[in-house]
Design an enzyme around this catalytic site. Structure first.
Site, short mmCIF file in Angstrom:
data_model
loop_
_atom_site.label_atom_id
_atom_site.label_comp_id
_atom_site.label_asym_id
_atom_site.label_seq_id
_atom_site.Cartn_x
_atom_site.Cartn_y
_atom_site.Cartn_z
N HIS A 1 0.90 5.29 -6.62
CA HIS A 1 0.39 6.65 -6.84
C HIS A 1 1.33 7.49 -7.71
O HIS A 1 0.96 8.59 -8.11
CB HIS A 1 0.16 7.36 -5.50
CG HIS A 1 1.43 7.81 -4.85
ND1 HIS A 1 2.28 6.94 -4.20
CD2 HIS A 1 1.99 9.03 -4.78
CE1 HIS A 1 3.32 7.62 -3.75
NE2 HIS A 1 3.17 8.89 -4.09
N HIS B 1 2.87 11.91 -11.08
CA HIS B 1 2.41 11.77 -9.69
C HIS B 1 0.89 11.96 -9.66
O HIS B 1 0.41 13.06 -9.86
CB HIS B 1 3.11 12.81 -8.81
CG HIS B 1 2.96 12.56 -7.36
ND1 HIS B 1 1.79 12.84 -6.67
CD2 HIS B 1 3.82 12.05 -6.46
CE1 HIS B 1 1.95 12.52 -5.40
NE2 HIS B 1 3.18 12.03 -5.24
#
Length: 171
Positions: A78, A93
């Protein structure tokens, strides 16, 4: 397109006479670039991890924002850390609270140590799954070693992997 500048330290007038090294960062995802302070997460919005920009994505592909090396890949895929040849460290992110998804819906195309070019595909993610399971799909891109940076300029609005969304001027 709206431009915002951040300048840290010193006399700005004197700085115009120095040749400054600028690193251009392209958008890591297609979407709409927004201010980092508008990210629905205090850690990013406060600048605790660094200054940068965020993108509200319209597709689930993360591209390299510049020529760089992959220096960190979170096990859940992620988030990814990259470093330019000049030493600028950047964290991308995907979404907010996506770590809770435990990697579901994320696929990486690179490994730590890989050298990539601006626009190379790094990660794909299921945008609809992120929208339904995470707090937000908004994807921050922050410079984590701001002590290396004199000033930055952010460019807001619609963006894709070919559009510069941030310029970092090095000390």
């Amino acid at each position: 397109m709206r431009l915002k500048s951040y300048y840290k330290g010193g006399d700005r007038m004197l700085s115009i006479f120095k040749k400054r090294k600028a690193i251009e960062l392209k958008s890591p995802v297609k979407g709409r670039a927004i201010e980092i302070k508008d990210v629905p997460d205090e850690v990013f919005a406060s600048g605790m991890l660094g200054n940068g920009i965020a993108i509200d994505p319209v597709e689930g592909i993360v591209y390299s924002p510049c020529d760089c090396e992959i220096v960190n890949m979170f096990p859940t895929k992620h988030a990814i850390g990259v470093k330019t040849n000049e030493g600028l460290e950047i964290l991308i992110h995907i979404g907010i609270d996506t770590v809770e998804m435990k990697g579901e819906g994320f696929n990486s195309f690179v490994n730590i140590g890989d050298k990539v070019k601006a626009g190379d595909k790094l990660i794909s993610f299921d945008l609809e799954l992120v929208k339904s399971r995470a707090k937000s799909p908004i994807t921050p891109m922050v410079i984590t070693n701001m002590d290396f940076v004199e000033s930055i300029e952010q460019y807001y609005g619609d963006c894709d992997a070919s559009k510069t969304v941030l310029k970092a001027f090095l000390k």
